[in-house]
Design a protein around this motif. Structure first.
Motif, PDB file in Angstrom:
ATOM      1  N   TYR A 173       0.811  -1.347   0.112  1.00 22.64           N
ATOM      2  CA  TYR A 173      -0.038  -0.159  -0.128  1.00 22.64           C
ATOM      3  C   TYR A 173       1.020   1.432  -0.052  1.00 22.64           C
ATOM      4  O   TYR A 173       1.977   1.291   0.541  1.00 22.64           O
ATOM      5  CB  TYR A 173      -0.881  -0.179   1.232  1.00 22.64           C
ATOM      6  CG  TYR A 173      -2.081  -1.052   1.242  1.00 22.64           C
ATOM      7  CD1 TYR A 173      -3.198  -0.966   0.728  1.00 22.64           C
ATOM      8  CD2 TYR A 173      -1.463  -2.426   1.609  1.00 22.64           C
ATOM      9  CE1 TYR A 173      -4.143  -2.092   0.602  1.00 22.64           C
ATOM     10  CE2 TYR A 173      -2.515  -3.446   1.841  1.00 22.64           C
ATOM     11  CZ  TYR A 173      -3.776  -3.221   1.228  1.00 22.64           C
ATOM     12  OH  TYR A 173      -4.544  -4.317   1.219  1.00 22.64           O
ATOM     13  N   ASP A 174       0.432   2.394  -0.561  1.00 17.93           N
ATOM     14  CA  ASP A 174       1.029   3.301  -0.541  1.00 17.93           C
ATOM     15  C   ASP A 174       0.208   4.685  -0.687  1.00 17.93           C
ATOM     16  O   ASP A 174      -0.368   5.111  -1.899  1.00 17.93           O
ATOM     17  CB  ASP A 174       2.168   3.736  -1.711  1.00 17.93           C
ATOM     18  CG  ASP A 174       2.919   4.877  -1.684  1.00 17.93           C
ATOM     19  OD1 ASP A 174       2.599   5.747  -1.093  1.00 17.93           O
ATOM     20  OD2 ASP A 174       3.925   4.946  -2.367  1.00 17.93           O
ATOM     21  N   PRO A 175      -0.545   4.949   0.306  1.00 18.41           N
ATOM     22  CA  PRO A 175      -1.574   6.117   0.241  1.00 18.41           C
ATOM     23  C   PRO A 175      -1.008   7.378  -0.123  1.00 18.41           C
ATOM     24  O   PRO A 175      -2.165   8.469  -0.537  1.00 18.41           O
ATOM     25  CB  PRO A 175      -2.088   6.177   1.735  1.00 18.41           C
ATOM     26  CG  PRO A 175      -0.689   5.978   2.519  1.00 18.41           C
ATOM     27  CD  PRO A 175      -0.148   4.791   1.723  1.00 18.41           C
ATOM     28  N   ASP A 176       0.113   7.790  -0.312  1.00 18.03           N
ATOM     29  CA  ASP A 176       0.670   8.871  -1.018  1.00 18.03           C
ATOM     30  C   ASP A 176       0.525   9.025  -2.286  1.00 18.03           C
ATOM     31  O   ASP A 176       0.779   9.925  -3.387  1.00 18.03           O
ATOM     32  CB  ASP A 176       2.085   9.249  -0.353  1.00 18.03           C
ATOM     33  CG  ASP A 176       1.930   9.791   0.867  1.00 18.03           C
ATOM     34  OD1 ASP A 176       0.967  10.754   1.122  1.00 18.03           O
ATOM     35  OD2 ASP A 176       2.644   9.571   1.887  1.00 18.03           O
ATOM     36  N   ARG A 177       0.419   7.801  -3.069  1.00 16.29           N
ATOM     37  CA  ARG A 177       0.234   7.629  -4.551  1.00 16.29           C
ATOM     38  C   ARG A 177      -1.083   6.811  -5.075  1.00 16.29           C
ATOM     39  O   ARG A 177      -1.445   7.176  -6.246  1.00 16.29           O
ATOM     40  CB  ARG A 177       1.405   6.591  -4.921  1.00 16.29           C
ATOM     41  CG  ARG A 177       2.940   7.090  -5.003  1.00 16.29           C
ATOM     42  CD  ARG A 177       3.911   6.032  -5.286  1.00 16.29           C
ATOM     43  NE  ARG A 177       3.530   5.490  -6.726  1.00 16.29           N
ATOM     44  CZ  ARG A 177       3.509   4.294  -6.806  1.00 16.29           C
ATOM     45  NH1 ARG A 177       3.389   3.319  -5.973  1.00 16.29           N
ATOM     46  NH2 ARG A 177       3.086   3.976  -7.839  1.00 16.29           N
ATOM     47  N   PRO A 229      -5.143   3.476   8.401  1.00 14.57           N
ATOM     48  CA  PRO A 229      -4.265   2.465   8.698  1.00 14.57           C
ATOM     49  C   PRO A 229      -4.492   1.275   7.741  1.00 14.57           C
ATOM     50  O   PRO A 229      -3.520   0.435   7.375  1.00 14.57           O
ATOM     51  CB  PRO A 229      -4.587   2.107  10.111  1.00 14.57           C
ATOM     52  CG  PRO A 229      -4.828   3.572  10.814  1.00 14.57           C
ATOM     53  CD  PRO A 229      -5.582   3.938   9.609  1.00 14.57           C
ATOM     54  N   GLN A 230      -5.514   0.980   7.355  1.00 12.20           N
ATOM     55  CA  GLN A 230      -5.890   0.046   6.445  1.00 12.20           C
ATOM     56  C   GLN A 230      -5.461  -0.195   5.197  1.00 12.20           C
ATOM     57  O   GLN A 230      -5.313  -0.951   4.519  1.00 12.20           O
ATOM     58  CB  GLN A 230      -7.592  -0.249   6.440  1.00 12.20           C
ATOM     59  CG  GLN A 230      -8.157  -0.455   7.517  1.00 12.20           C
ATOM     60  CD  GLN A 230      -9.732  -0.618   7.392  1.00 12.20           C
ATOM     61  OE1 GLN A 230     -10.373  -0.468   6.421  1.00 12.20           O
ATOM     62  NE2 GLN A 230     -10.427  -0.310   8.468  1.00 12.20           N
ATOM     63  N   LYS A 231      -5.059   1.279   4.835  1.00 13.51           N
ATOM     64  CA  LYS A 231      -4.535   1.583   3.298  1.00 13.51           C
ATOM     65  C   LYS A 231      -3.261   2.054   3.557  1.00 13.51           C
ATOM     66  O   LYS A 231      -2.593   2.417   2.578  1.00 13.51           O
ATOM     67  CB  LYS A 231      -5.352   2.728   2.813  1.00 13.51           C
ATOM     68  CG  LYS A 231      -6.867   2.324   2.981  1.00 13.51           C
ATOM     69  CD  LYS A 231      -7.863   3.480   2.285  1.00 13.51           C
ATOM     70  CE  LYS A 231      -9.409   3.298   2.497  1.00 13.51           C
ATOM     71  NZ  LYS A 231     -10.067   4.158   1.613  1.00 13.51           N
ATOM     72  N   GLY A 232      -2.411   1.737   4.462  1.00 12.99           N
ATOM     73  CA  GLY A 232      -1.034   2.110   4.733  1.00 12.99           C
ATOM     74  C   GLY A 232      -0.625   3.201   5.227  1.00 12.99           C
ATOM     75  O   GLY A 232       0.615   3.612   5.364  1.00 12.99           O
ATOM     76  N   VAL A 233      -1.553   3.965   6.013  1.00 11.31           N
ATOM     77  CA  VAL A 233      -1.008   5.425   6.600  1.00 11.31           C
ATOM     78  C   VAL A 233      -0.500   5.241   7.507  1.00 11.31           C
ATOM     79  O   VAL A 233      -1.260   4.415   8.860  1.00 11.31           O
ATOM     80  CB  VAL A 233      -2.560   6.209   6.684  1.00 11.31           C
ATOM     81  CG1 VAL A 233      -2.121   7.235   7.652  1.00 11.31           C
ATOM     82  CG2 VAL A 233      -3.074   6.553   5.333  1.00 11.31           C
TER      83      VAL A 233
END
Length: 380
Positions: free
Chosen positions: A102-106, A209-213
């Motif tokens: 996961y990479d929530p910044d992308r 948090p489920q998405k990588g944060v």
């Protein structure tokens, strides 16, 4: 006896339709003399497209931008007579695409915008977007950009597909290039949660948090979403959506899509309930059977199986529930209308083993439960 089987998916192992079929097969091989019918359910997350599919809703596939570059062939549905399209976000920007992590910044929701364009090309006037199961925290920026919006930073340089903390770099939003067909369309978000965009119950803190944060970065993501919301509100000429129910679903999709077309949100299960006339089906049943991969605290908030149980209980119908795991107390389930719940595991197993053998485990557990109902009938 008439039995209605209405399961949600068992994530990672069985679709709702497969779970229903397995239970009906178990019923047919059990000692219980009963007629069984079924309906696949969903709550706005993964499986919603399948649950709504039918004679009028034809499935199509379109190539769209994936959440991490590349292209995904995403299925969607179109009811030509009604001018209605159904898009499932989990198919275009869901967990299945996070094969490399996961990479929530992308992670971008651009693929949803691509699907909306495909729906407009087909002649859709109403577009239902099932937003559950996403891996994005981009405020719908990617979808809006795919529909023609442009973003600029403080230096007036373009900002392309901002997501996560990069949303704070957006200082100007240009909506002049939006697809003109959007003015004649309306978007309905079918959501499985009604959280606001920001704050203690917002998209970043609850679902990030489920998405990588990372936990230490939640505040930064929260501030970025609020920043993007303010600038998009300026571009729209309307108020912010920060505290609006459902605005926190799917990393803030309502924020971006509301700038594209008239957008509203509904509880996803209510669409399924009305589509399948579940009130009539439940009323005609003597026993209702439901299930999903995990019966847990989130289930108690009204997700599919619990919503079915509540409706059945209101009509005085007993409910059996099956799940891969049960993480709530029997009294809590009983308060939701579930008469008896069964975890389908047949013994110690790894998660991989449990998923692999889910069909056989569900079949064996369901048959045992139906045999018990038959024994109760004889005792009565």
């Amino acid at each position: 006896m008439n039995i209605l089987v209405a399961c949600d998916k068992f994530r990672g192992s069985l679709t709702a339709r497969e779970a229903n079929a397995t239970i009906l097969e178990a019923l047919a091989s059990s000692a219980l003399n009963a007629n069984g019918t079924d309906v696949a359910i969903a709550d706005g997350g993964e499986g919603t497209l399948d649950a709504l599919a039918g004679a009028s809703l034809a499935l199509r596939t379109s190539p769209v931008k994936g959440p991490f570059n590349g292209t995904i062939d995403a299925p969607w549905g179109f009811d030509r007579a009604a001018g209605r399209a159904v898009i499932e976000m989990a198919r275009a920007a869901g967990h299945a695409a996070a094969t490399g992590g996961y990479d929530p910044d992308r992670a971008t929701s651009a693929g949803i915008g691509d699907l909306i364009r495909a729906a407009l090309d087909a002649g859709a006037r109403e577009i239902i977007v099932a937003v559950g199961g996403s891996i994005t925290v981009d405020g719908g920026a990617g979808a809006l950009e795919a529909l023609g919006a442009r973003y600029f930073g403080a230096d007036e340089e373009p900002v392309v597909l901002p997501a996560g903390r990069a949303l704070r770099t957006v200082e100007t939003v240009d909506l002049s290039g939006l697809d003109p067909r959007l003015a004649e369309a309306r978007i309905i978000l079918a959501a499985d949660v009604d959280n606001p965009l920001v704050g203690q119950n917002g998209a970043a803190r609850v679902f990030g948090p489920q998405k990588g944060v990372p936990l230490d970065d939640i505040d930064a993501f929260d501030l970025a979403l609020a920043h993007f919301d303010r600038h998009l509100a300026t571009a729209r000429g309307s108020g912010v959506l920060a505290d609006t129910p459902f605005a926190g679903a799917a990393g803030g999709m309502m924020v971006g899509l509301s700038a594209a077309a008239p957008t509203s949100a509904v509880d996803g299960f209510s669409l399924i309930f009305e589509h399948h006339r579940l009130n009539e089906r439940i009323d005609a049943a003597d026993l209702v059977v439901t299930g999903e991969g995990s019966l847990d605290g989130q289930s108690l908030s009204g997700k599919g199986p619990v919503a079915v149980a509540r409706a059945a209980s209101a009509m005085g119908k007993p409910v059996l529930a099956f799940a891969g795991r049960i993480a709530v107390l029997p009294d809590e389930l009983a308060a939701q209308g579930i008469t008896a719940a069964f975890a389908i595991g047949r013994g110690p197993a790894t998660l991989e083993e449990a998923l692999k053998h889910a069909r056989a485990s569900l079949a064996a557990t369901a048959r045992a439960a139906f045999d018990s109902v038959a024994a109760g009938q004889r005792l009565a």
